[in-house]
Design a protein around this motif. Structure first.
Motif, mmCIF file in Angstrom:
data_model
loop_
_atom_site.group_PDB
_atom_site.id
_atom_site.type_symbol
_atom_site.label_atom_id
_atom_site.label_comp_id
_atom_site.label_asym_id
_atom_site.label_seq_id
_atom_site.Cartn_x
_atom_site.Cartn_y
_atom_site.Cartn_z
ATOM 1 N N UNK A 120 0.840 -1.194 0.000
ATOM 2 C CA UNK A 120 0.000 0.000 0.000
ATOM 3 C C UNK A 120 0.876 1.244 0.000
ATOM 4 N N UNK A 121 0.487 2.202 -0.809
ATOM 5 C CA UNK A 121 1.115 3.523 -0.794
ATOM 6 C C UNK A 121 0.132 4.477 -0.120
ATOM 7 N N UNK A 122 0.538 5.021 1.013
ATOM 8 C CA UNK A 122 -0.292 5.949 1.769
ATOM 9 C C UNK A 122 0.107 7.372 1.386
ATOM 10 N N UNK A 123 -0.852 8.165 0.956
ATOM 11 C CA UNK A 123 -0.564 9.522 0.465
ATOM 12 C C UNK A 123 -1.052 10.549 1.492
ATOM 13 N N UNK A 124 -0.130 11.375 1.963
ATOM 14 C CA UNK A 124 -0.444 12.447 2.913
ATOM 15 C C UNK A 124 -0.097 13.791 2.273
ATOM 16 N N UNK A 125 -0.718 14.842 2.775
ATOM 17 C CA UNK A 125 -0.459 16.193 2.267
ATOM 18 C C UNK A 125 -0.107 17.119 3.420
ATOM 19 N N UNK A 126 0.849 18.011 3.161
ATOM 20 C CA UNK A 126 1.182 19.042 4.142
ATOM 21 C C UNK A 126 1.393 20.363 3.414
ATOM 22 N N UNK A 127 0.576 21.348 3.749
ATOM 23 C CA UNK A 127 0.719 22.703 3.221
ATOM 24 C C UNK A 127 1.105 23.594 4.391
ATOM 25 N N UNK A 128 2.338 24.044 4.404
ATOM 26 C CA UNK A 128 2.869 24.731 5.578
ATOM 27 C C UNK A 128 2.767 26.241 5.496
ATOM 28 N N UNK A 129 2.422 26.867 6.617
ATOM 29 C CA UNK A 129 2.501 28.316 6.752
ATOM 30 C C UNK A 129 3.653 28.649 7.687
ATOM 31 N N UNK A 130 3.785 29.901 8.089
ATOM 32 C CA UNK A 130 4.937 30.308 8.876
ATOM 33 C C UNK A 130 4.975 29.614 10.237
ATOM 34 N N UNK A 131 3.810 29.239 10.772
ATOM 35 C CA UNK A 131 3.751 28.573 12.074
ATOM 36 C C UNK A 131 3.634 27.061 11.953
ATOM 37 N N UNK A 132 3.679 26.528 10.729
ATOM 38 C CA UNK A 132 3.475 25.090 10.506
ATOM 39 C C UNK A 132 2.223 24.623 11.249
ATOM 40 N N UNK A 133 1.145 25.384 11.088
ATOM 41 C CA UNK A 133 -0.056 25.131 11.885
ATOM 42 C C UNK A 133 -0.722 23.797 11.565
ATOM 43 N N UNK A 134 -0.361 23.189 10.436
ATOM 44 C CA UNK A 134 -0.947 21.887 10.110
ATOM 45 C C UNK A 134 -0.209 20.708 10.699
ATOM 46 N N UNK A 135 0.779 20.960 11.561
ATOM 47 C CA UNK A 135 1.616 19.855 12.039
ATOM 48 C C UNK A 135 0.837 18.909 12.955
ATOM 49 N N UNK A 136 -0.122 19.421 13.732
ATOM 50 C CA UNK A 136 -0.883 18.540 14.614
ATOM 51 C C UNK A 136 -1.739 17.577 13.814
#
Length: 346
Positions: free
Chosen positions: A96-112
């Motif tokens: 299986x290939x698991x695909x994740x996305x991360x779009x980062x801002x200055x605070x990396x607010x999507x890290x959680x």
């Protein structure tokens, strides 16, 4: 008499509209309150193999002559049966290939959210699986992107193959994350690098002094404050601040060098950026290509699953989002029209 009846009718209509509006507002507030304590995130999983196969079949049917469409449909059904039979007879299931996305801002607010998505994947992944992270970030706060890079390292510690794909930009903190991958791929004109540290702050001391305003700054600890906004900065404070920046830069370089040991770190850790093709020549990435092209190449060998935690908006949130999207779309159209106007003949 007729005018009086018309006035009564208008009043009744206005009262009805007001009652409906108040009813909608009350319903929205009640719905929002009832959903406030519920789980606000839901896990969305989509098998990309099915998505692309469905699109391929639709296009094939659209391009075929009408007399051949029934034959095509029969062929599709036959392919589905063969595929199902082959999957039952397979001794070992496909990876299986698991695909994740991360779009980062200055605070990396999507890290959680990224951390929770990684936890979900780690709970379900098997040996031989791969995680593809589609990454886009110009960087930001050191501690925030340090945490984001640590999330990528969790995948490697679990012995999963990690591929990071950069279509537009992975600079500074974004590259801090990206270089932790087993394989780093970037589009030919993606922005890569910016291995450096920057900090700036204004100082209003002379302005305040001209107006006879004193600012008292009391600290315990020699370097509790080095540079300040309102106080008088000293050469000693500047030297300490610069020393801290240099130390952070050394940590950044050490992180990159540990994950990419063949890289000439001193040659690339200048704070400069490079486009994908130049970054490949310098050894900062492993291959050129877009994330879409890479995922398409993995479809024949593996099940490719897109995984994303999405906010479960209540009715009020959906209404607010619709209004916000409408305003944003209107502003974008105005800006596009103004930009296009530069090229029109007067």
């Amino acid at each position: 008499m007729n005018e009086w009846l018309m006035d009564i009718g208008r009043f009744a209509a206005q009262l009805t509209i007001l009652t409906l509006v108040l009813g909608i507002v009350i319903a929205v507030l009640a719905r929002a309150r009832s959903e406030a304590g519920s789980d606000r995130l839901r896990l969305r999983i989509e098998e990309l193999n099915q998505r692309y196969e469905h699109r391929r079949r639709r296009l094939a049917l659209a391009a075929a002559e009408p007399s051949l469409r029934k034959r095509l449909l029969k062929g599709f059904r036959r392919d589905d049966k063969q595929r199902f039979k082959a999957s039952k007879e397979q001794a070992k299931p496909r990876a299986t290939v698991w695909v994740l996305d991360f779009r980062g801002d200055i605070k990396a607010s999507g890290v959680q959210r990224l951390a929770e998505e990684i936890s979900a994947v780690l709970a379900a992944a098997s040996d031989g699986d791969e995680v593809v992270l589609r990454l886009e970030s110009p960087g930001g706060l050191v501690h925030a992107y340090g945490l984001a890079a640590a999330q990528v390292e969790r995948l490697k510690e679990a012995r999963l193959t990690v591929t990071v794909c950069v279509d537009k930009v992975a600079a500074s903190g974004g590259y801090l994350m990206a270089c932790a991958a087993d394989q780093l791929r970037a589009a030919p004109f993606a922005v890569i690098g910016s291995i450096g540290v920057v900090a700036q702050l204004p100082n209003l001391h002379r302005l305040l002094k001209r107006h006879d305003i004193d600012v008292e700054l009391l600290t315990a600890g020699e370097y509790k404050r080095t540079l300040t906004v309102f106080g008088e900065n000293t050469d000693e404070g500047r030297d300490k601040f610069q020393s801290d920046l240099e130390h952070t830069h050394q940590l950044f370089k050490a992180h990159v060098a540990r994950h990419r040991p063949g890289l000439d770190i001193e040659a690339v850790a200048t704070g400069e950026i490079w486009y994908g093709r130049d970054a490949l020549e310098k050894g900062m990435i492993d291959a050129l290509g877009t994330s879409e092209a890479y995922l398409m190449s993995r479809l024949p060998q593996a099940r490719v699953l897109s995984v994303r935690l999405e906010a479960r908006n209540n009715l009020g949130g959906r209404l607010g989002m619709a209004v916000s999207n409408g305003i944003e779309a209107g502003l974008e159209r105005i800006l596009e029209r103004l930009d296009a106007g530069r090229w029109e003949k007067k």
